[in-house]
Design a protein around this motif. Structure first.
Motif, PDB file in Angstrom:
ATOM      1  N   ALA A   1       3.472  -4.956   2.399  1.00  0.00           N
ATOM      2  CA  ALA A   1       3.405  -6.214   1.673  1.00  0.00           C
ATOM      3  C   ALA A   1       4.697  -6.464   0.895  1.00  0.00           C
ATOM      4  O   ALA A   1       5.148  -7.614   0.775  1.00  0.00           O
ATOM      5  CB  ALA A   1       2.209  -6.209   0.731  1.00  0.00           C
TER       6      ALA A   1
ATOM      7  N   THR B   1       6.921  -9.903   1.248  1.00  0.00           N
ATOM      8  CA  THR B   1       7.244 -10.798   0.130  1.00  0.00           C
ATOM      9  C   THR B   1       8.750 -10.937  -0.050  1.00  0.00           C
ATOM     10  O   THR B   1       9.213 -11.913  -0.637  1.00  0.00           O
ATOM     11  CB  THR B   1       6.615 -10.277  -1.167  1.00  0.00           C
ATOM     12  OG1 THR B   1       7.013  -8.906  -1.372  1.00  0.00           O
ATOM     13  CG2 THR B   1       5.096 -10.336  -1.087  1.00  0.00           C
TER      14      THR B   1
ATOM     15  N   ASP C   1       9.726 -14.028   1.701  1.00  0.00           N
ATOM     16  CA  ASP C   1       8.916 -15.192   1.343  1.00  0.00           C
ATOM     17  C   ASP C   1       9.822 -16.383   1.082  1.00  0.00           C
ATOM     18  O   ASP C   1      10.869 -16.270   0.426  1.00  0.00           O
ATOM     19  CB  ASP C   1       8.077 -14.880   0.096  1.00  0.00           C
ATOM     20  CG  ASP C   1       7.221 -16.055  -0.311  1.00  0.00           C
ATOM     21  OD1 ASP C   1       6.207 -16.299   0.384  1.00  0.00           O
ATOM     22  OD2 ASP C   1       7.561 -16.726  -1.296  1.00  0.00           O
TER      23      ASP C   1
ATOM     24  N   LEU D   1       3.511 -16.807   6.816  1.00  0.00           N
ATOM     25  CA  LEU D   1       3.249 -15.371   6.773  1.00  0.00           C
ATOM     26  C   LEU D   1       1.937 -15.119   7.529  1.00  0.00           C
ATOM     27  O   LEU D   1       0.865 -15.537   7.091  1.00  0.00           O
ATOM     28  CB  LEU D   1       3.130 -14.883   5.327  1.00  0.00           C
ATOM     29  CG  LEU D   1       2.694 -13.423   5.133  1.00  0.00           C
ATOM     30  CD1 LEU D   1       3.663 -12.457   5.817  1.00  0.00           C
ATOM     31  CD2 LEU D   1       2.557 -13.095   3.653  1.00  0.00           C
TER      32      LEU D   1
ATOM     33  N   ILE E   1      -0.762 -12.495   8.691  1.00  0.00           N
ATOM     34  CA  ILE E   1      -1.231 -11.177   8.252  1.00  0.00           C
ATOM     35  C   ILE E   1      -2.314 -10.696   9.215  1.00  0.00           C
ATOM     36  O   ILE E   1      -3.388 -11.308   9.321  1.00  0.00           O
ATOM     37  CB  ILE E   1      -1.800 -11.218   6.815  1.00  0.00           C
ATOM     38  CG1 ILE E   1      -0.757 -11.787   5.855  1.00  0.00           C
ATOM     39  CG2 ILE E   1      -2.252  -9.829   6.378  1.00  0.00           C
ATOM     40  CD1 ILE E   1      -1.250 -11.914   4.433  1.00  0.00           C
TER      41      ILE E   1
ATOM     42  N   ASP F   1      -1.096  -5.134  -3.192  1.00  0.00           N
ATOM     43  CA  ASP F   1      -0.518  -5.953  -2.124  1.00  0.00           C
ATOM     44  C   ASP F   1      -1.020  -7.389  -2.215  1.00  0.00           C
ATOM     45  O   ASP F   1      -0.240  -8.348  -2.065  1.00  0.00           O
ATOM     46  CB  ASP F   1      -0.883  -5.369  -0.753  1.00  0.00           C
ATOM     47  CG  ASP F   1      -0.309  -3.981  -0.533  1.00  0.00           C
ATOM     48  OD1 ASP F   1       0.708  -3.661  -1.175  1.00  0.00           O
ATOM     49  OD2 ASP F   1      -0.887  -3.221   0.275  1.00  0.00           O
TER      50      ASP F   1
ATOM     51  N   ILE G   1       1.148 -10.929  -2.597  1.00  0.00           N
ATOM     52  CA  ILE G   1       1.068 -12.013  -1.615  1.00  0.00           C
ATOM     53  C   ILE G   1       0.553 -13.283  -2.275  1.00  0.00           C
ATOM     54  O   ILE G   1       1.009 -14.397  -1.966  1.00  0.00           O
ATOM     55  CB  ILE G   1       0.157 -11.596  -0.445  1.00  0.00           C
ATOM     56  CG1 ILE G   1       0.785 -10.422   0.314  1.00  0.00           C
ATOM     57  CG2 ILE G   1      -0.087 -12.759   0.496  1.00  0.00           C
ATOM     58  CD1 ILE G   1      -0.113  -9.823   1.371  1.00  0.00           C
TER      59      ILE G   1
ATOM     60  N   GLY H   1       3.135 -15.534  -3.750  1.00  0.00           N
ATOM     61  CA  GLY H   1       4.171 -16.064  -2.864  1.00  0.00           C
ATOM     62  C   GLY H   1       4.039 -17.556  -2.634  1.00  0.00           C
ATOM     63  O   GLY H   1       3.125 -18.232  -3.126  1.00  0.00           O
TER      64      GLY H   1
ATOM     65  N   LEU I   1      -0.060 -19.122   4.742  1.00  0.00           N
ATOM     66  CA  LEU I   1      -0.679 -17.887   5.202  1.00  0.00           C
ATOM     67  C   LEU I   1      -1.551 -18.134   6.426  1.00  0.00           C
ATOM     68  O   LEU I   1      -2.236 -19.167   6.511  1.00  0.00           O
ATOM     69  CB  LEU I   1      -1.538 -17.257   4.095  1.00  0.00           C
ATOM     70  CG  LEU I   1      -0.830 -16.876   2.794  1.00  0.00           C
ATOM     71  CD1 LEU I   1      -1.854 -16.326   1.789  1.00  0.00           C
ATOM     72  CD2 LEU I   1       0.259 -15.853   3.048  1.00  0.00           C
TER      73      LEU I   1
END
Length: 405
Positions: free
Chosen positions: A95, A99, A102, A108, A110, A120, A124, A127, A131
């Motif tokens: 993580a 970042t 970012d 991002l 995941i 973590d 996130i 950020g 996502l």
């Protein structure tokens, strides 16, 4: 005169133990098997069901959803397609690394979010990039996609988007196979619905867009070329700024153990098995609690005299003022003994049609008239204990006179 009190009654019990009260070991074993086979069959069925459900759970390997893995469960093919778009593509294994890339307007993605720790998630959450969460557990949803809740599992293989989300509308039909479904909060967009629950949800969280995907199957190398899987993966991860693919490394042994409960670590199939087992135990307990079981013949540790049994029952009748039951028992016993003495069949004692015949025969052999005999044998219940005692004396007198007539 001596045939009824000699040795035969004492010899009869000794001659019939095998067919009488004491069962053999084989009979006991057979009875126990008959009583328990239903329970065993139920438990075996529950175990088979749990194993079947566990087999339906996908077996996750460490390389699954890894952009560098060419295996069937890897995502190397999708990563290569994203890299060819000319947008900076970063692969992050932690993580902190993710970042570091970012950027506002970036994306991002995941995968394997169950490996994220609370630390973590905090990084996130602060950020700015949009996502894409692939099969997130409940704690990740609560931290990164507030309002989106898991609702169950769907096993429909494919579906059309049926939503205004452009990334899904352009992709069209997608092959999901097994997928988590979610409740769509107000203001969010839900796509690929099953029984009213969405398998893809997009929601705004502050200044960023969060997309929740309930199945990783469309992104894998094995299924990427089917239906609109590739288009959906590329559309969700697309960004004009940068694409960061985060697949956290497995935590070190003992690391983060305080952040997850035992329930989070147990697979769904194991939880379901224990739930089924608990239900089965409760049902068996209720079933056995309402069943007394077969009569078991046992040798009495002590000999109880018949007079004590009679006195004990009489006390119970008196305590409950059950004069009707006591009178009925006295009359029934008297009739059973009188009928053979009158030359009538034994069944006449319980036959209401034979009542008049019995009363007439008794009156002819005693000093009482038919009205008195009828009252004694078939009359109403005594009004008090005195009348019950008087009835007892009258019945004894009738039987005595018939015997000596």
């Amino acid at each position: 005169m001596v045939t009824g009190t000699g040795p035969p009654p004492a010899a009869a019990p000794a001659a019939s133990p095998p067919a009488g009260g004491t069962p053999t070991a084989g009979q006991v074993a057979a009875r126990r098997w008959r009583a328990s086979r239903g329970v065993l069959a139920t438990l075996l069925a529950l175990v088979a069901l749990a194993l079947g459900l566990a087999a339906l759970q996908p077996s996750a390997a460490e390389q699954d959803l890894d952009p560098e893995s060419p295996g069937q469960g890897g995502t190397r093919a999708l990563a290569k397609l994203l890299e060819r778009r000319g947008v900076p593509f970063y692969l992050a294994r932690s993580a902190d690394d993710a970042t570091g890339h970012d950027a506002s307007g970036g994306t991002l993605v995941i995968t394997r979010p169950e490996r994220l720790t609370d630390r973590d998630l905090a990084g996130i959450r602060s950020g700015r990039a949009d996502l894409v969460l692939v099969e997130p557990p409940r704690d990740v949803l609560a931290a990164l996609a507030p309002g989106v809740r898991q609702a169950g599992t769907s096993f429909e293989e494919s579906d059309v988007p049926d939503c205004p989300l452009q990334a899904a509308a352009l992709a069209g039909s997608v092959r999901f196979e097994r997928s988590e479904t979610y409740e769509v909060p107000p203001g969010a967009t839900g796509c690929y619905r099953a029984d009213g629950l969405a398998r893809l949800v997009q929601v705004r969280n502050g200044e960023r867009t969060v997309t929740v995907l309930g199945s990783a199957v469309p992104l894998t190398n094995e299924r990427l070329a089917e239906s609109g899987n590739a288009a959906l993966g590329m559309n969700l991860a697309d960004s004009p700024v940068s694409i960061t693919w985060l697949i956290p490394d497995p935590p070190a042994p003992g690391g983060g153990s305080e952040e997850r409960s035992l329930g989070d670590l147990l697979p769904f199939g194991i939880k379901l098995f224990f739930l089924e087992l608990l239900v089965a135990v409760v049902l068996v307990a209720l079933w056995r609690a309402r069943r007394l079981g077969p009569v078991v013949a046992e040798r009495l540790p002590v000999i109880v005299r018949s007079a004590e049994t009679v006195e004990g029952r009489a006390r119970l009748y008196r305590a409950h003022r059950a004069r009707d039951r006591a009178a009925g028992a006295l009359r029934a016993g008297t009739l059973e003994r009188l009928v053979p003495l009158l030359g009538l069949p034994r069944s006449a004692a319980q036959d209401p049609a034979a009542a008049r015949e019995i009363v007439t025969a008794v009156a002819q052999r005693t000093t009482h008239d038919e009205g008195m005999v009828w009252t004694a044998l078939y009359g109403p219940e005594p009004a008090d204990d005195g009348q019950l005692v008087g009835l007892t004396d009258l019945l004894d007198d009738l039987e005595r006179q018939v015997r000596h007539s």
